[in-house]
Scaffold this motif. Structure first.
Motif, PDB file in Angstrom:
ATOM      1  N   LYS A 183       0.832  -1.204   0.000  1.00  0.00           N
ATOM      2  CA  LYS A 183       0.000   0.000   0.000  1.00  0.00           C
ATOM      3  C   LYS A 183       0.872   1.261   0.000  1.00  0.00           C
ATOM      4  O   LYS A 183       0.588   2.207  -0.717  1.00  0.00           O
ATOM      5  CB  LYS A 183      -0.936   0.001   1.206  1.00  0.00           C
ATOM      6  CG  LYS A 183      -1.864   1.205   1.266  1.00  0.00           C
ATOM      7  CD  LYS A 183      -2.848   1.082   2.416  1.00  0.00           C
ATOM      8  CE  LYS A 183      -3.731   2.285   2.597  1.00  0.00           C
ATOM      9  NZ  LYS A 183      -4.490   2.717   1.444  1.00  0.00           N
ATOM     10  N   TYR A 184       1.953   1.256   0.798  1.00  0.00           N
ATOM     11  CA  TYR A 184       2.877   2.404   0.803  1.00  0.00           C
ATOM     12  C   TYR A 184       3.411   2.654  -0.604  1.00  0.00           C
ATOM     13  O   TYR A 184       3.484   3.796  -1.058  1.00  0.00           O
ATOM     14  CB  TYR A 184       4.050   2.172   1.751  1.00  0.00           C
ATOM     15  CG  TYR A 184       3.714   2.241   3.215  1.00  0.00           C
ATOM     16  CD1 TYR A 184       3.033   3.323   3.764  1.00  0.00           C
ATOM     17  CD2 TYR A 184       4.084   1.215   4.078  1.00  0.00           C
ATOM     18  CE1 TYR A 184       2.736   3.383   5.115  1.00  0.00           C
ATOM     19  CE2 TYR A 184       3.785   1.264   5.426  1.00  0.00           C
ATOM     20  CZ  TYR A 184       3.113   2.343   5.942  1.00  0.00           C
ATOM     21  OH  TYR A 184       2.829   2.403   7.279  1.00  0.00           O
ATOM     22  N   ASP A 241       0.108   3.605  -3.043  1.00  0.00           N
ATOM     23  CA  ASP A 241      -0.636   4.826  -2.716  1.00  0.00           C
ATOM     24  C   ASP A 241       0.238   6.050  -2.463  1.00  0.00           C
ATOM     25  O   ASP A 241      -0.189   7.179  -2.710  1.00  0.00           O
ATOM     26  CB  ASP A 241      -1.514   4.606  -1.484  1.00  0.00           C
ATOM     27  CG  ASP A 241      -2.617   3.586  -1.718  1.00  0.00           C
ATOM     28  OD1 ASP A 241      -2.805   3.156  -2.884  1.00  0.00           O
ATOM     29  OD2 ASP A 241      -3.283   3.213  -0.738  1.00  0.00           O
ATOM     30  N   TYR A 242       1.448   5.841  -1.941  1.00  0.00           N
ATOM     31  CA  TYR A 242       2.268   6.975  -1.504  1.00  0.00           C
ATOM     32  C   TYR A 242       3.633   7.053  -2.182  1.00  0.00           C
ATOM     33  O   TYR A 242       4.436   7.913  -1.858  1.00  0.00           O
ATOM     34  CB  TYR A 242       2.460   6.926   0.012  1.00  0.00           C
ATOM     35  CG  TYR A 242       1.169   6.723   0.766  1.00  0.00           C
ATOM     36  CD1 TYR A 242       0.118   7.627   0.648  1.00  0.00           C
ATOM     37  CD2 TYR A 242       0.992   5.610   1.577  1.00  0.00           C
ATOM     38  CE1 TYR A 242      -1.075   7.428   1.334  1.00  0.00           C
ATOM     39  CE2 TYR A 242      -0.193   5.407   2.265  1.00  0.00           C
ATOM     40  CZ  TYR A 242      -1.226   6.319   2.136  1.00  0.00           C
ATOM     41  OH  TYR A 242      -2.397   6.120   2.816  1.00  0.00           O
ATOM     42  N   ASP A 243       3.917   6.143  -3.111  1.00  0.00           N
ATOM     43  CA  ASP A 243       5.198   6.093  -3.817  1.00  0.00           C
ATOM     44  C   ASP A 243       6.380   5.975  -2.849  1.00  0.00           C
ATOM     45  O   ASP A 243       7.408   6.616  -3.016  1.00  0.00           O
ATOM     46  CB  ASP A 243       5.377   7.311  -4.742  1.00  0.00           C
ATOM     47  CG  ASP A 243       6.497   7.107  -5.745  1.00  0.00           C
ATOM     48  OD1 ASP A 243       6.903   5.947  -5.976  1.00  0.00           O
ATOM     49  OD2 ASP A 243       6.992   8.117  -6.285  1.00  0.00           O
ATOM     50  N   ASP A 283      11.700   6.030  -4.056  1.00  0.00           N
ATOM     51  CA  ASP A 283      10.462   6.381  -4.744  1.00  0.00           C
ATOM     52  C   ASP A 283      10.666   6.230  -6.245  1.00  0.00           C
ATOM     53  O   ASP A 283      11.762   5.915  -6.701  1.00  0.00           O
ATOM     54  CB  ASP A 283       9.978   7.784  -4.350  1.00  0.00           C
ATOM     55  CG  ASP A 283      10.860   8.911  -4.870  1.00  0.00           C
ATOM     56  OD1 ASP A 283      11.836   8.663  -5.603  1.00  0.00           O
ATOM     57  OD2 ASP A 283      10.572  10.066  -4.541  1.00  0.00           O
ATOM     58  N   ASN A 307       1.566  11.765   8.392  1.00  0.00           N
ATOM     59  CA  ASN A 307       1.347  12.650   7.241  1.00  0.00           C
ATOM     60  C   ASN A 307       1.795  11.985   5.945  1.00  0.00           C
ATOM     61  O   ASN A 307       2.185  12.661   4.997  1.00  0.00           O
ATOM     62  CB  ASN A 307       2.106  13.968   7.434  1.00  0.00           C
ATOM     63  CG  ASN A 307       1.562  14.773   8.573  1.00  0.00           C
ATOM     64  OD1 ASN A 307       0.375  15.083   8.612  1.00  0.00           O
ATOM     65  ND2 ASN A 307       2.427  15.102   9.525  1.00  0.00           N
ATOM     66  N   ILE A 308       1.726  10.676   5.895  1.00  0.00           N
ATOM     67  CA  ILE A 308       2.288   9.922   4.773  1.00  0.00           C
ATOM     68  C   ILE A 308       1.642  10.270   3.434  1.00  0.00           C
ATOM     69  O   ILE A 308       2.295  10.269   2.399  1.00  0.00           O
ATOM     70  CB  ILE A 308       2.257   8.413   5.059  1.00  0.00           C
ATOM     71  CG1 ILE A 308       3.265   7.717   4.156  1.00  0.00           C
ATOM     72  CG2 ILE A 308       0.854   7.841   4.902  1.00  0.00           C
ATOM     73  CD1 ILE A 308       3.994   6.614   4.799  1.00  0.00           C
ATOM     74  N   GLU A 309       0.354  10.596   3.461  1.00  0.00           N
ATOM     75  CA  GLU A 309      -0.327  10.895   2.200  1.00  0.00           C
ATOM     76  C   GLU A 309       0.188  12.196   1.567  1.00  0.00           C
ATOM     77  O   GLU A 309       0.045  12.401   0.368  1.00  0.00           O
ATOM     78  CB  GLU A 309      -1.846  10.954   2.400  1.00  0.00           C
ATOM     79  CG  GLU A 309      -2.354  12.079   3.266  1.00  0.00           C
ATOM     80  CD  GLU A 309      -2.157  11.860   4.769  1.00  0.00           C
ATOM     81  OE1 GLU A 309      -2.158  12.862   5.498  1.00  0.00           O
ATOM     82  OE2 GLU A 309      -1.976  10.714   5.204  1.00  0.00           O
ATOM     83  N   SER A 310       0.812  13.051   2.352  1.00  0.00           N
ATOM     84  CA  SER A 310       1.300  14.330   1.821  1.00  0.00           C
ATOM     85  C   SER A 310       2.800  14.512   2.046  1.00  0.00           C
ATOM     86  O   SER A 310       3.295  15.635   2.029  1.00  0.00           O
ATOM     87  CB  SER A 310       0.539  15.491   2.466  1.00  0.00           C
ATOM     88  OG  SER A 310       0.756  15.498   3.866  1.00  0.00           O
ATOM     89  N   TRP A 311       3.552  13.416   2.206  1.00  0.00           N
ATOM     90  CA  TRP A 311       4.969  13.535   2.539  1.00  0.00           C
ATOM     91  C   TRP A 311       5.748  14.343   1.513  1.00  0.00           C
ATOM     92  O   TRP A 311       6.646  15.093   1.866  1.00  0.00           O
ATOM     93  CB  TRP A 311       5.605  12.167   2.779  1.00  0.00           C
ATOM     94  CG  TRP A 311       5.866  11.337   1.547  1.00  0.00           C
ATOM     95  CD1 TRP A 311       5.029  10.451   0.965  1.00  0.00           C
ATOM     96  CD2 TRP A 311       7.054  11.335   0.751  1.00  0.00           C
ATOM     97  NE1 TRP A 311       5.611   9.875  -0.138  1.00  0.00           N
ATOM     98  CE2 TRP A 311       6.859  10.403  -0.293  1.00  0.00           C
ATOM     99  CE3 TRP A 311       8.267  12.014   0.815  1.00  0.00           C
ATOM    100  CZ2 TRP A 311       7.823  10.139  -1.259  1.00  0.00           C
ATOM    101  CZ3 TRP A 311       9.234  11.758  -0.144  1.00  0.00           C
ATOM    102  CH2 TRP A 311       9.007  10.828  -1.173  1.00  0.00           C
TER     103      TRP A 311
END
Length: 162
Positions: free
Chosen positions: A45-46, A49-51, A77, A120-124
């Motif tokens: 998922k990381y 969803d979050y690269d 990434d 804050n992983i979605e906006s790192w």
């Protein structure tokens, strides 16, 4: 006081060196990889969803830079960047700040600690701020042209884990 650097890339385990009137700093870039057995849906998922592609033993990237101070990398990434911690082994449960080295070899701070990073992983990628206290060299040889390094073998210290 004299300042010298110790290459951490070849060392395993803990090491303590004291030299009179000398400050010793760790240098180099290492990778903290996890066992393939630890790969699970959360890590997938990381990545999706979050690269954030955490590094596992079956896919260790080749690092083409050398850092001062020491940087331990735990993830990459899709843009050619790396995520890690400075002067300590990666651990998202520690108080260690989380840093990002982009493809242009600029260092940016992501978060003051692992908890802040994960919350804050979605906006790192939106939270990156320049960090000037890490120097990224193209190689150890380039760092050696500017800095003094010590050789443990010359001091009579041997790392039996090598």
């Amino acid at each position: 006081m004299r300042k010298v650097y110790l290459d951490r890339t070849e060392l395993t385990g803990a090491i303590n060196v004291n030299l009179k009137d000398t400050e010793i700093k760790f240098a180099g870039t290492t990778i903290y990889s996890m066992s393939v057995n630890e790969r699970n849906e959360a890590y997938k998922k990381y990545a999706a969803d979050y690269d954030i592609q955490f590094i596992f033993d079956d896919d260790i990237p080749h690092i083409e830079f050398y850092t001062v101070p020491h940087l331990d990398i735990m993830a990459k990434d899709s843009k050619g960047g790396f995520i890690g911690t400075i002067d300590q082994q990666c651990d998202l449960e520690s108080d260690a700040p989380i840093y990002y080295i982009n493809k242009d070899l600029e260092c940016l701070i992501i978060s003051e600690n692992g908890e802040g990073f994960l919350s804050n992983i979605e906006s790192w990628q939106d939270n990156l701020k320049p960090y000037e206290k890490l120097t990224v060299y193209r190689s150890k040889a380039e760092a050696e042209m500017e800095l003094e390094f010590i050789d443990l073998a010359e001091l009579g210290i041997v790392d039996d884990n090598l």
